[in-house]
Write a protein that holds these residues in place. Structure first.
Motif, PDB file in Angstrom:
ATOM      1  N   GLU A 174      -4.514  10.421  -1.961  1.00 25.85           N
ATOM      2  CA  GLU A 174      -3.938  11.201  -0.856  1.00 25.85           C
ATOM      3  C   GLU A 174      -3.879  10.341   0.406  1.00 25.85           C
ATOM      4  OE1 GLU A 174      -6.487  12.520  -2.877  1.00 25.85           O
ATOM      5  OE2 GLU A 174      -4.808  13.405  -3.986  1.00 25.85           O
ATOM      6  N   LYS A 175      -5.019   9.650   0.687  1.00 30.54           N
ATOM      7  CA  LYS A 175      -5.055   8.757   1.841  1.00 30.54           C
ATOM      8  C   LYS A 175      -4.034   7.630   1.654  1.00 30.54           C
ATOM      9  CE  LYS A 175      -9.227   8.248   4.407  1.00 30.54           C
ATOM     10  NZ  LYS A 175     -10.620   7.776   4.355  1.00 30.54           N
ATOM     11  N   TYR A 176      -3.973   7.141   0.420  1.00 32.11           N
ATOM     12  CA  TYR A 176      -3.039   6.056   0.112  1.00 32.11           C
ATOM     13  C   TYR A 176      -1.604   6.458   0.460  1.00 32.11           C
ATOM     14  CZ  TYR A 176      -0.272   2.573  -2.117  1.00 32.11           C
ATOM     15  OH  TYR A 176       0.661   1.584  -2.304  1.00 32.11           O
ATOM     16  N   SER A 177      -1.201   7.637   0.000  1.00 29.91           N
ATOM     17  CA  SER A 177       0.177   8.086   0.258  1.00 29.91           C
ATOM     18  C   SER A 177       0.436   8.170   1.756  1.00 29.91           C
ATOM     19  CB  SER A 177       0.426   9.466  -0.343  1.00 29.91           C
ATOM     20  OG  SER A 177       0.669   9.316  -1.692  1.00 29.91           O
ATOM     21  N   PHE A 178      -0.508   8.724   2.485  1.00 30.24           N
ATOM     22  CA  PHE A 178      -0.317   8.818   3.939  1.00 30.24           C
ATOM     23  C   PHE A 178      -0.097   7.427   4.541  1.00 30.24           C
ATOM     24  CE2 PHE A 178      -1.540   8.550   8.304  1.00 30.24           C
ATOM     25  CZ  PHE A 178      -0.865   9.626   8.866  1.00 30.24           C
TER      26      PHE A 178
END
Ligand code: GPP
Ligand code: MG
Ligand code: MG
Ligand code: MG
Length: 347
Positions: A183-187
């Motif tokens: 999730e952090k990666y996508s952001f």
């Protein structure tokens, strides 16, 4: 019929823009030595790349019109394209300092070049300021001047927010794999890469033609953001699996403790023993530890996993493009042109 620009044609516009910028600083009575410095920065930093982002502005304008561009349309589209390349140069000069990178486009990073050092920070600011000088000089009376201005500013802010998250998720002194998540990666990747690399050129093209509407900008964003996310996943993949001769840079993500696509995949599938290898070796400025992570990535077959991801995302993007409603002025070809440029890229 639309006409595709060539690197040669696109590059032929740059000397005029460079001259305008140099004339401008000369009007401040800037001493010769500083004019020469700025000239060198303008010749090293925005040039030598693939110019995919920049060239996609005239290409998108032509695809939207379904016609070749007049000389004046081409000049304006290419100028907006060069402004995206100046934005990119501003980001890359800064990013290479923050990432302690070694090479860029096959040369030492600007901050590592003879006599440059931390002056590179000011050079980065001047590359950014150059965008707004050119915007004012060539678009002051364009009906979309304010929209163009706000678009560059908002895109810059989005990229900086993404870069902030990239940096804070990769502290130099504290490796904690629990900090990472997809999730952090996508952001991170949507903000640090997708907006400026994919959404910006198409939004610029729509504004140049006074065709932009809230609806078509949203429609474009809905495709260009997952496309840009895919592009940064490729960048992360190539950081480890690409050849420096192809990508023009030496990967630093493992040593830099980056929340990269590869480490997130590794975390998801590692056995407890493999997780221990990750914990003991990731994110440290040590060649042997970096090699241990590279070996683990091989063992985990991350290359194959990436190729499977690529096929899946390619299918999803083709469906998104197929389903575009062209009634608000968009053309599917604008998006297929981007997709074809990056699908299975190795540089
Ligand atoms: C790419 O990340 C992201 C950028 C270049 C945006 C930088 C944003 C700033 C506000 C400075 P990366 O570090 O993976 O790129 P590369 O692999 O090319 O170094
Ligand atoms: Mg970097
Ligand atoms: Mg970076
Ligand atoms: Mg990278």
């Amino acid at each position: 019929m639309a006409q595709k620009t060539t690197l040669k044609e696109f590059e032929s516009v740059y000397p005029k823009l460079e001259e305008a910028l140099l004339d401008h600083v000369k009007s401040y009575n800037l001493p010769k030595e500083q004019v020469a410095w700025f000239k060198k920065s303008l010749e090293v930093n925005p040039l030598g790349g693939k110019c995919n982002r920049g060239m996609s502005v005239p290409d998108s304008v032509s695809l939207l019109l379904e016609a070749p561009l007049t000389e004046d349309q081409y000049f304006h589209a290419a100028t907006l394209g060069w402004m995206t390349e100046l934005l990119q140069a501003f980001f890359l000069v800064s990013d290479d300092i923050m990432d302690s990178s070694i090479t860029r486009r096959g040369q030492p990073c600007w901050y590592r070049q003879e006599g440059v050092g931390m002056v590179a920070i000011n050079d980065a600011f001047m590359l950014e300021a150059s965008i707004y000088y050119l915007l004012k000089k060539y678009f002051r009376s364009h009906p979309a001047y304010v929209d163009l201005f706000e678009l560059f500013q908002e895109t810059t802010f989005q990229t900086e927010v993404g870069q902030l998250t990239d940096l804070l998720t990769a502290p130099e002194d504290k490796v904690d794999l629990n900090n990472f998540s997809m999730e952090k990666y996508s952001f991170i990747v949507i903000y640090k890469t997708a907006y400026y690399s994919f959404y910006l050129p198409v939004a610029l093209a729509l504004h140049q033609l006074n065709l932009a509407t809230p609806k078509n900008l949203k429609q474009a964003e809905a495709i260009l953001i997952p496309l840009g996310e895919y592009f940064q996943i490729q960048d992360d993949y190539l950081d480890n699996f690409g050849l420096p001769e192809h990508i023009g840079k030496i990967g630093t993500d493992i040593k830099d403790n980056k929340c990269s696509w590869l480490v997130n995949q590794a975390i998801a599938i590692a056995t407890p023993e493999q997780r221990k290898v990750l914990e003991d070796n990731y994110g440290q400025k040590d060649d042997a530890k970096e090699a241990a992570i590279k070996k683990l990535y091989e063992e985990l077959k991350l290359k194959e996993r990436y190729e499977a991801f690529e096929e899946k995302r390619a299918g999803e993007l083709r469906t998104l493009i197929d389903n575009i409603d062209e009634s608000e002025g968009l053309k599917k070809t604008v998006f297929t042109a981007f997709f074809d440029k990056i699908y299975k890229r190795s540089k």
